[in-house]
Motif scaffolding. Sequence first.
Motif, PDB file in Angstrom:
ATOM      1  N   MET A   1      17.536 -20.201  -2.165  1.00 54.45           N
ATOM      2  CA  MET A   1      17.811 -18.776  -2.306  1.00 54.45           C
ATOM      3  C   MET A   1      17.466 -18.069  -0.990  1.00 54.45           C
ATOM      4  N   PRO A   2      18.349 -17.186  -0.505  1.00 59.67           N
ATOM      5  CA  PRO A   2      18.073 -16.540   0.783  1.00 59.67           C
ATOM      6  C   PRO A   2      16.974 -15.489   0.680  1.00 59.67           C
ATOM      7  N   LYS A   3      16.441 -15.183   1.850  1.00 60.41           N
ATOM      8  CA  LYS A   3      15.417 -14.150   1.900  1.00 60.41           C
ATOM      9  C   LYS A   3      16.024 -12.780   1.620  1.00 60.41           C
ATOM     10  N   ILE A   4      15.202 -11.864   1.141  1.00 61.91           N
ATOM     11  CA  ILE A   4      15.637 -10.486   0.906  1.00 61.91           C
ATOM     12  C   ILE A   4      15.376  -9.702   2.179  1.00 61.91           C
ATOM     13  N   LYS A   5      16.344  -8.903   2.586  1.00 58.70           N
ATOM     14  CA  LYS A   5      16.152  -8.089   3.776  1.00 58.70           C
ATOM     15  C   LYS A   5      15.257  -6.896   3.463  1.00 58.70           C
ATOM     16  N   SER A   6      14.409  -6.561   4.428  1.00 57.81           N
ATOM     17  CA  SER A   6      13.602  -5.358   4.308  1.00 57.81           C
ATOM     18  C   SER A   6      14.445  -4.154   4.674  1.00 57.81           C
ATOM     19  N   HIS A   7      14.145  -3.020   4.084  1.00 58.81           N
ATOM     20  CA  HIS A   7      14.793  -1.753   4.439  1.00 58.81           C
ATOM     21  C   HIS A   7      14.230  -1.333   5.788  1.00 58.81           C
ATOM     22  N   SER A   8      15.066  -1.317   6.827  1.00 57.02           N
ATOM     23  CA  SER A   8      14.544  -1.121   8.178  1.00 57.02           C
ATOM     24  C   SER A   8      13.983   0.284   8.374  1.00 57.02           C
ATOM     25  N   GLY A   9      14.533   1.279   7.680  1.00 59.57           N
ATOM     26  CA  GLY A   9      13.983   2.631   7.781  1.00 59.57           C
ATOM     27  C   GLY A   9      12.607   2.727   7.155  1.00 59.57           C
ATOM     28  N   ALA A  10      12.417   2.046   6.025  1.00 59.29           N
ATOM     29  CA  ALA A  10      11.114   2.042   5.369  1.00 59.29           C
ATOM     30  C   ALA A  10      10.106   1.225   6.163  1.00 59.29           C
ATOM     31  N   ALA A  11      10.554   0.169   6.813  1.00 61.61           N
ATOM     32  CA  ALA A  11       9.647  -0.673   7.594  1.00 61.61           C
ATOM     33  C   ALA A  11       9.061   0.081   8.777  1.00 61.61           C
ATOM     34  N   LYS A  12       9.815   1.042   9.311  1.00 64.78           N
ATOM     35  CA  LYS A  12       9.308   1.840  10.424  1.00 64.78           C
ATOM     36  C   LYS A  12       8.331   2.914   9.963  1.00 64.78           C
ATOM     37  N   ARG A  13       8.369   3.290   8.690  1.00 65.20           N
ATOM     38  CA  ARG A  13       7.604   4.435   8.212  1.00 65.20           C
ATOM     39  C   ARG A  13       6.366   4.078   7.400  1.00 65.20           C
ATOM     40  N   PHE A  14       6.346   2.905   6.774  1.00 68.15           N
ATOM     41  CA  PHE A  14       5.257   2.561   5.860  1.00 68.15           C
ATOM     42  C   PHE A  14       4.605   1.250   6.263  1.00 68.15           C
ATOM     43  N   LYS A  15       3.292   1.169   6.097  1.00 70.21           N
ATOM     44  CA  LYS A  15       2.536  -0.068   6.292  1.00 70.21           C
ATOM     45  C   LYS A  15       1.670  -0.287   5.060  1.00 70.21           C
ATOM     46  N   ARG A  16       1.542  -1.544   4.651  1.00 71.86           N
ATOM     47  CA  ARG A  16       0.697  -1.856   3.495  1.00 71.86           C
ATOM     48  C   ARG A  16      -0.752  -1.969   3.944  1.00 71.86           C
ATOM     49  N   THR A  17      -1.651  -1.372   3.174  1.00 67.89           N
ATOM     50  CA  THR A  17      -3.074  -1.452   3.465  1.00 67.89           C
ATOM     51  C   THR A  17      -3.650  -2.718   2.852  1.00 67.89           C
ATOM     52  N   ALA A  18      -4.909  -3.000   3.156  1.00 66.42           N
ATOM     53  CA  ALA A  18      -5.543  -4.206   2.636  1.00 66.42           C
ATOM     54  C   ALA A  18      -5.704  -4.146   1.122  1.00 66.42           C
ATOM     55  N   SER A  19      -5.823  -2.941   0.570  1.00 69.00           N
ATOM     56  CA  SER A  19      -5.977  -2.809  -0.880  1.00 69.00           C
ATOM     57  C   SER A  19      -4.643  -2.851  -1.622  1.00 69.00           C
ATOM     58  N   GLY A  20      -3.526  -2.884  -0.896  1.00 71.71           N
ATOM     59  CA  GLY A  20      -2.229  -3.026  -1.538  1.00 71.71           C
ATOM     60  C   GLY A  20      -1.412  -1.758  -1.621  1.00 71.71           C
ATOM     61  N   SER A  21      -1.984  -0.615  -1.279  1.00 70.38           N
ATOM     62  CA  SER A  21      -1.207   0.621  -1.287  1.00 70.38           C
ATOM     63  C   SER A  21      -0.501   0.771   0.058  1.00 70.38           C
ATOM     64  N   PHE A  22       0.305   1.809   0.188  1.00 70.59           N
ATOM     65  CA  PHE A  22       1.054   2.027   1.413  1.00 70.59           C
ATOM     66  C   PHE A  22       0.550   3.285   2.103  1.00 70.59           C
ATOM     67  N   LYS A  23       0.471   3.229   3.434  1.00 72.19           N
ATOM     68  CA  LYS A  23       0.105   4.419   4.195  1.00 72.19           C
ATOM     69  C   LYS A  23       1.326   4.921   4.952  1.00 72.19           C
ATOM     70  N   ARG A  24       1.311   6.206   5.243  1.00 75.48           N
ATOM     71  CA  ARG A  24       2.429   6.837   5.946  1.00 75.48           C
ATOM     72  C   ARG A  24       1.882   7.867   6.911  1.00 75.48           C
ATOM     73  N   GLY A  25       2.721   8.287   7.845  1.00 72.51           N
ATOM     74  CA  GLY A  25       2.359   9.352   8.760  1.00 72.51           C
ATOM     75  C   GLY A  25       2.705  10.701   8.172  1.00 72.51           C
ATOM     76  N   GLN A  26       2.085  11.732   8.716  1.00 69.96           N
ATOM     77  CA  GLN A  26       2.350  13.088   8.249  1.00 69.96           C
ATOM     78  C   GLN A  26       3.612  13.638   8.906  1.00 69.96           C
TER      79      GLN A  26
END
Length: 65
Positions: A1-26
């Motif tokens: 089964m092929p890999k799923i592509k990441s949403h490139s716009g979301a990849a530039k805006r969000f990072k996952r934290t160590a606790s599993g939530s997502f952080k974003r810029g203001q």
Amino acid sequence: MPKIKSHSGAAKRFKRTASGSFKRGQSHRSHILTKKSTKRKRQLRIGTIICPADSNAVSRMLPYS
């Protein structure tokens, strides 16, 4: 089964934290900065956690984060 592509716009805006939530810029930091106070601009530098209602959508857009 092929890999799923990441949403490139979301990849530039969000990072996952160590606790599993997502952080974003203001927002409101890119232009028209002269009328904003120094305190307001300084506080906008700090990132924040996205709300739990949006975390399911972001995690679908970033499957391998």
